[in-house]
Design an enzyme around this catalytic site. Structure first.
Site, PDB file in Angstrom:
ATOM      1  N   GLU A 164     -25.927  15.600  -2.451  1.00 18.24           N
ATOM      2  CA  GLU A 164     -27.314  15.782  -1.999  1.00 18.24           C
ATOM      3  C   GLU A 164     -28.279  14.885  -2.776  1.00 18.24           C
ATOM      4  O   GLU A 164     -29.372  14.567  -2.313  1.00 18.24           O
ATOM      5  CB  GLU A 164     -27.745  17.249  -2.078  1.00 18.24           C
ATOM      6  CG  GLU A 164     -27.869  17.812  -3.464  1.00 18.24           C
ATOM      7  CD  GLU A 164     -28.238  19.312  -3.436  1.00 18.24           C
ATOM      8  OE1 GLU A 164     -29.263  19.651  -2.858  1.00 18.24           O
ATOM      9  OE2 GLU A 164     -27.471  20.123  -3.985  1.00 18.24           O
ATOM     10  N   TYR A 212      -9.260  -3.198 -11.011  1.00 19.74           N
ATOM     11  CA  TYR A 212      -8.860  -1.945 -10.363  1.00 19.74           C
ATOM     12  C   TYR A 212      -7.569  -1.388 -10.975  1.00 19.74           C
ATOM     13  O   TYR A 212      -7.483  -0.213 -11.327  1.00 19.74           O
ATOM     14  CB  TYR A 212      -8.530  -2.196  -8.894  1.00 19.74           C
ATOM     15  CG  TYR A 212      -9.652  -2.435  -7.935  1.00 19.74           C
ATOM     16  CD1 TYR A 212     -10.382  -3.617  -7.955  1.00 19.74           C
ATOM     17  CD2 TYR A 212      -9.934  -1.504  -6.949  1.00 19.74           C
ATOM     18  CE1 TYR A 212     -11.374  -3.840  -7.024  1.00 19.74           C
ATOM     19  CE2 TYR A 212     -10.929  -1.728  -6.008  1.00 19.74           C
ATOM     20  CZ  TYR A 212     -11.642  -2.903  -6.049  1.00 19.74           C
ATOM     21  OH  TYR A 212     -12.612  -3.124  -5.133  1.00 19.74           O
ATOM     22  N   CYS A 221      -1.442   1.733  -3.100  1.00 25.18           N
ATOM     23  CA  CYS A 221      -2.446   2.794  -2.883  1.00 25.18           C
ATOM     24  C   CYS A 221      -1.854   4.198  -2.822  1.00 25.18           C
ATOM     25  O   CYS A 221      -2.363   5.114  -3.477  1.00 25.18           O
ATOM     26  CB  CYS A 221      -3.195   2.559  -1.568  1.00 25.18           C
ATOM     27  SG  CYS A 221      -3.487   0.854  -1.143  1.00 25.18           S
ATOM     28  N   HIS A 261     -26.574  21.567   0.323  1.00 21.87           N
ATOM     29  CA  HIS A 261     -26.760  22.198  -0.981  1.00 21.87           C
ATOM     30  C   HIS A 261     -25.784  23.351  -1.173  1.00 21.87           C
ATOM     31  O   HIS A 261     -25.519  24.085  -0.212  1.00 21.87           O
ATOM     32  CB  HIS A 261     -28.203  22.731  -1.054  1.00 21.87           C
ATOM     33  CG  HIS A 261     -28.561  23.307  -2.372  1.00 21.87           C
ATOM     34  ND1 HIS A 261     -28.755  22.533  -3.495  1.00 21.87           N
ATOM     35  CD2 HIS A 261     -28.754  24.596  -2.745  1.00 21.87           C
ATOM     36  CE1 HIS A 261     -29.056  23.333  -4.505  1.00 21.87           C
ATOM     37  NE2 HIS A 261     -29.057  24.579  -4.085  1.00 21.87           N
ATOM     38  N   LYS A 292       0.131   5.413  -5.997  1.00 16.51           N
ATOM     39  CA  LYS A 292      -0.909   5.436  -7.049  1.00 16.51           C
ATOM     40  C   LYS A 292      -1.795   6.667  -6.908  1.00 16.51           C
ATOM     41  O   LYS A 292      -2.049   7.386  -7.866  1.00 16.51           O
ATOM     42  CB  LYS A 292      -1.714   4.130  -6.966  1.00 16.51           C
ATOM     43  CG  LYS A 292      -2.884   3.945  -7.897  1.00 16.51           C
ATOM     44  CD  LYS A 292      -4.191   4.543  -7.454  1.00 16.51           C
ATOM     45  CE  LYS A 292      -4.701   4.212  -6.095  1.00 16.51           C
ATOM     46  NZ  LYS A 292      -5.343   2.918  -5.938  1.00 16.51           N
ATOM     47  N   GLU A 304      -7.239   1.986 -13.093  1.00 15.65           N
ATOM     48  CA  GLU A 304      -6.684   3.149 -12.396  1.00 15.65           C
ATOM     49  C   GLU A 304      -5.460   3.677 -13.140  1.00 15.65           C
ATOM     50  O   GLU A 304      -5.308   4.891 -13.340  1.00 15.65           O
ATOM     51  CB  GLU A 304      -6.322   2.782 -10.954  1.00 15.65           C
ATOM     52  CG  GLU A 304      -7.562   2.560 -10.097  1.00 15.65           C
ATOM     53  CD  GLU A 304      -7.273   2.273  -8.636  1.00 15.65           C
ATOM     54  OE1 GLU A 304      -8.199   2.359  -7.824  1.00 15.65           O
ATOM     55  OE2 GLU A 304      -6.115   1.942  -8.287  1.00 15.65           O
ATOM     56  N   CYS A 308       0.827  -1.209   0.000  1.00 12.40           N
ATOM     57  CA  CYS A 308       0.000   0.000   0.000  1.00 12.40           C
ATOM     58  C   CYS A 308       0.862   1.261   0.000  1.00 12.40           C
ATOM     59  O   CYS A 308       0.654   2.164  -0.806  1.00 12.40           O
ATOM     60  CB  CYS A 308      -0.930  -0.014   1.210  1.00 12.40           C
ATOM     61  SG  CYS A 308      -1.864   1.509   1.378  1.00 12.40           S
TER      62      CYS A 308
HETATM   63  P1  NDP Z   1      -8.542  -7.697 -10.360  1.00 13.23           P
HETATM   64  O1  NDP Z   1      -8.813  -9.049  -9.833  1.00 13.23           O
HETATM   65  O2  NDP Z   1      -9.331  -6.545  -9.893  1.00 13.23           O
HETATM   66  O3  NDP Z   1      -8.681  -7.728 -11.945  1.00 13.23           O
HETATM   67  C1  NDP Z   1      -7.936  -8.626 -12.704  1.00 13.23           C
HETATM   68  C2  NDP Z   1      -8.330  -8.452 -14.163  1.00 13.23           C
HETATM   69  O4  NDP Z   1      -7.488  -9.266 -14.959  1.00 13.23           O
HETATM   70  C3  NDP Z   1      -9.769  -8.867 -14.435  1.00 13.23           C
HETATM   71  O5  NDP Z   1     -10.331  -7.949 -15.329  1.00 13.23           O
HETATM   72  C4  NDP Z   1      -9.616 -10.242 -15.039  1.00 13.23           C
HETATM   73  O6  NDP Z   1     -10.603 -10.507 -15.997  1.00 13.23           O
HETATM   74  C5  NDP Z   1      -8.265 -10.176 -15.720  1.00 13.23           C
HETATM   75  N1  NDP Z   1      -7.584 -11.464 -15.691  1.00 13.23           N
HETATM   76  C6  NDP Z   1      -7.357 -12.238 -14.608  1.00 13.23           C
HETATM   77  N2  NDP Z   1      -6.686 -13.352 -14.965  1.00 13.23           N
HETATM   78  C7  NDP Z   1      -6.491 -13.291 -16.287  1.00 13.23           C
HETATM   79  C8  NDP Z   1      -5.887 -14.158 -17.223  1.00 13.23           C
HETATM   80  N3  NDP Z   1      -5.331 -15.311 -16.852  1.00 13.23           N
HETATM   81  N4  NDP Z   1      -5.880 -13.780 -18.504  1.00 13.23           N
HETATM   82  C9  NDP Z   1      -6.458 -12.622 -18.896  1.00 13.23           C
HETATM   83  N5  NDP Z   1      -7.038 -11.777 -18.060  1.00 13.23           N
HETATM   84  C10 NDP Z   1      -7.060 -12.093 -16.760  1.00 13.23           C
HETATM   85  O7  NDP Z   1      -6.975  -7.498 -10.150  1.00 13.23           O
HETATM   86  P2  NDP Z   1      -6.066  -6.216 -10.162  1.00 13.23           P
HETATM   87  O8  NDP Z   1      -4.742  -6.739 -10.583  1.00 13.23           O
HETATM   88  O9  NDP Z   1      -6.663  -5.095 -10.924  1.00 13.23           O
HETATM   89  O10 NDP Z   1      -6.060  -5.803  -8.640  1.00 13.23           O
HETATM   90  C11 NDP Z   1      -5.693  -6.753  -7.626  1.00 13.23           C
HETATM   91  C12 NDP Z   1      -6.362  -6.435  -6.332  1.00 13.23           C
HETATM   92  O11 NDP Z   1      -5.796  -5.266  -5.801  1.00 13.23           O
HETATM   93  C13 NDP Z   1      -7.842  -6.149  -6.456  1.00 13.23           C
HETATM   94  O12 NDP Z   1      -8.577  -7.301  -6.195  1.00 13.23           O
HETATM   95  C14 NDP Z   1      -8.111  -5.093  -5.443  1.00 13.23           C
HETATM   96  O13 NDP Z   1      -8.710  -5.667  -4.320  1.00 13.23           O
HETATM   97  C15 NDP Z   1      -6.756  -4.537  -5.076  1.00 13.23           C
HETATM   98  N6  NDP Z   1      -6.689  -3.120  -5.452  1.00 13.23           N
HETATM   99  C16 NDP Z   1      -7.550  -2.245  -4.871  1.00 13.23           C
HETATM  100  C17 NDP Z   1      -7.520  -0.921  -5.220  1.00 13.23           C
HETATM  101  C18 NDP Z   1      -8.483   0.024  -4.589  1.00 13.23           C
HETATM  102  O14 NDP Z   1      -9.035  -0.282  -3.538  1.00 13.23           O
HETATM  103  N7  NDP Z   1      -8.742   1.175  -5.195  1.00 13.23           N
HETATM  104  C19 NDP Z   1      -6.571  -0.416  -6.207  1.00 13.23           C
HETATM  105  C20 NDP Z   1      -5.729  -1.422  -6.771  1.00 13.23           C
HETATM  106  C21 NDP Z   1      -5.791  -2.714  -6.388  1.00 13.23           C
HETATM  107  P3  NDP Z   1     -12.002 -11.182 -15.613  1.00 13.23           P
HETATM  108  O15 NDP Z   1     -12.834 -10.096 -15.007  1.00 13.23           O
HETATM  109  O16 NDP Z   1     -12.524 -11.685 -16.886  1.00 13.23           O
HETATM  110  O17 NDP Z   1     -11.680 -12.254 -14.616  1.00 13.23           O
END
Ligand code: NDP
Length: 475
Positions: free
Chosen positions: A462, A201, A71, A457, A74, A205, A66
């Site tokens: 709101e 995410y 976080c 407001h 980022k 982002e 983080c």
């Molecule tokens: P996520 O799990 O959010 O997303 C992963 C993405 O990659 C999905 O769209 C998924 O597609 C795709 N994917 C997964 N496996 C494959 C594969 N083998 N081949 C092709 N595409 C694939 O992971 P992130 O890496 O974005 O983030 C990891 C974690 O970090 C999140 O779960 C979140 O909790 C945390 N995070 C939180 C943030 C916040 O609170 N603002 C900011 C950044 C990270 P599909 O949907 O089809 O499975």
């Protein structure tokens, strides 16, 4: 495995000093924490304040994902990237703005200095809490013994694993030509073009960040964006990202990432090819258990490779606990922190405490931002007869700016009880808004509670308390 109150190896206030003497004959520490991220540091500090003798090992930098590579840096980059639209919008408010230019090196230097400062804060917090720090890798030898990289063996009555997660790269051909989110923070120059693979995410982002900083961004994902989010939220976001000029390619997956003349060529399974300077693999994160010696200590993993724990974060080895992303319950910093605090309460304050994973609000720092808590409409419809309140409007700030981007607010209400089941917001400051709405939802607020709350407001928020009529078509 369920740990009852009597099973907890806890320190009562009255026996802390005598039990420490007894234990210290057997153990070097009451608690040894492996991994100094948000969860580990909080657990170490709070356990120490409860009278435990605590040590922590960290093989990299204090603060973990983080603070060091997630976080915090980022969010600083999100702020930086938002200025490009602000410069444009300022003109609508009468400002003359020259041709803005962005200096990647200047942002990197300022951001890295802030991360160094925060890392120092984390170190000082541990020092102030009398937590002994070992700046090296630690592995388990058995349920009570850890071995440091330099060979030192340390015995602890309780061991807590809080090693977090690591980005995963799917085995696409040529995947070695790609980077992951950790690498973004080490880039010496800004890529002129970037492909973000993934629709979660991290992909979204960074897509917003780089687009705002002037990079040409493509996002591709095998399915849609933010799978599992409310459909209206996803549709609103897709529309907004596309309107901004982000090239969104959904339903495609790379088959190869080739490197030619310093450029990356992503060849997709529909035959299309996108060329960019850099390719970010944002395809999920997996628990970081490498080299931890879990087998030697007999710690079980779940099918997904996370450390399996019970509701008190205890593994199958009674003296070993685990919290945070390494347990893959909910991959969010505040969740790891809560799990760390619940662990300390349970083990060192004679107060068995389950971390509460219900109704967790979250923000996605896309541009536009998303704030969400509770059920999506689809989830709610599975078990409830629902009313849907939805408002899509152009926020006041965008009017003089000449910006067409709209906000979305959506409230999902259980018809029978009038209880608010979910709130979803897309637009300016929705992360800030959802934190406040989350208190009400967590308290079990009804739609009538929202309605009788006086509006603030003029704000966008709101709208949350002024939506009177459910949308037609709702059941
Ligand atoms: P996520 O799990 O959010 O997303 C992963 C993405 O990659 C999905 O769209 C998924 O597609 C795709 N994917 C997964 N496996 C494959 C594969 N083998 N081949 C092709 N595409 C694939 O992971 P992130 O890496 O974005 O983030 C990891 C974690 O970090 C999140 O779960 C979140 O909790 C945390 N995070 C939180 C943030 C916040 O609170 N603002 C900011 C950044 C990270 P599909 O949907 O089809 O499975």
């Amino acid at each position: 495995m369920k740990a009852g109150k009597t099973e907890q190896r806890s320190l009562n206030a009255s026996d802390k000093s005598s039990s420490r003497k007894t234990r210290s004959m057997q153990f070097d520490y009451d608690l040894f924490v492996i991994g100094a991220g948000s969860g580990g540091v909080r657990a170490a500090r709070v356990s120490s304040s409860m009278g435990a003798k605590v040590a922590i090992a960290e093989e990299s930098r204090y603060g973990g994902t983080c603070v060091i590579r997630g976080c915090v840096p980022k969010k600083l980059m999100v702020y930086a990237s938002q200025y490009s639209e602000m410069f444009e919008d300022a003109r609508g408010y009468g400002w003359s703005v020259g041709e803005p230019s962005f200096d990647w090196g200047a942002l990197k230097t300022a951001r890295d200095a802030e991360i160094d400062r925060l890392e120092g804060v984390y170190g000082r917090i541990l020092e102030g809490a009398n937590v002994t720090r070992y700046n090296q890798h630690a592995r388990l030898l058995d349920g009570h013994t850890v071995e440091l990289r330099d060979g030192t063996q340390i015995r602890a009555k309780t061991i807590l694993i809080s090693t977090g997660g690591r980005p995963v790269k799917p085995p696409f051909k040529g995947v070695e030509n790609t980077i992951v989110s950790d690498d973004i923070f080490h880039l010496e120059s800004q890529p002129k073009s970037l492909i973000c693979v993934g629709g979660g995410y991290i992909a979204l982002e960074f897509a917003g960040i780089f687009h705002g900083l002037g990079t040409h961004v493509t996002v591709s994902n095998r399915s849609t964006v933010l799978r599992g989010y409310d459909d209206d939220v996803r549709e609103h976001l897709i529309e907004a990202l596309t309107a901004k000029g982000i090239d969104l390619r959904l339903g495609v997956n790379p088959v190869e990432i080739a490197e030619k003349d310093g450029m990356k060529h992503v060849i997709y399974d529909d035959g299309s090819v996108v060329i960019a300077e850099a390719v970010l693999m944002a395809t999920g994160r997996s628990p970081y258990v490498d080299g931890l010696g879990l087998e030697d200590a007999g710690v079980s993993l779940s099918d997904g490779g996370a450390i399996a724990v019970d509701e008190f974060s205890r593994t199958n080895v009674p003296s070993i606990y685990a919290i945070g992303d390494v347990t893959d319950r909910v991959q969010l910093t505040p969740v790891a922190i809560r799990e760390g605090m619940a662990f300390a309460e349970t083990v060192f304050n004679d107060n068995p405490t389950r971390p509460d994973h219900d109704l967790i609000a979250t923000a996605v720092f896309t541009q536009p931002e998303i704030g969400t808590i509770g059920m999506t409409e689809a989830q709610a419809r599975e078990g409830h007869d629902v009313d849907i309140y939805r408002s899509v409007f152009r926020p006041m700030i965008n009017v003089l700016a000449g910006r067409e981007e709209k906000m979305l607010m959506k409230i999902i209400v259980d018809k029978a009880s009038d209880k608010v089941l979910g709130v979803h917001i897309v637009g300016h400051h929705s992360g800030e808004m959802i934190q406040c709405a989350a208190i009400a939802v967590k308290m079990g607020a009804t739609k009538k509670d929202f309605d009788r709350t006086m509006a603030v407001h003029p704000t966008s928020a709101e709208e949350l308390v002024t939506m009177r009529d459910p949308v037609s078509g709702a059941t």
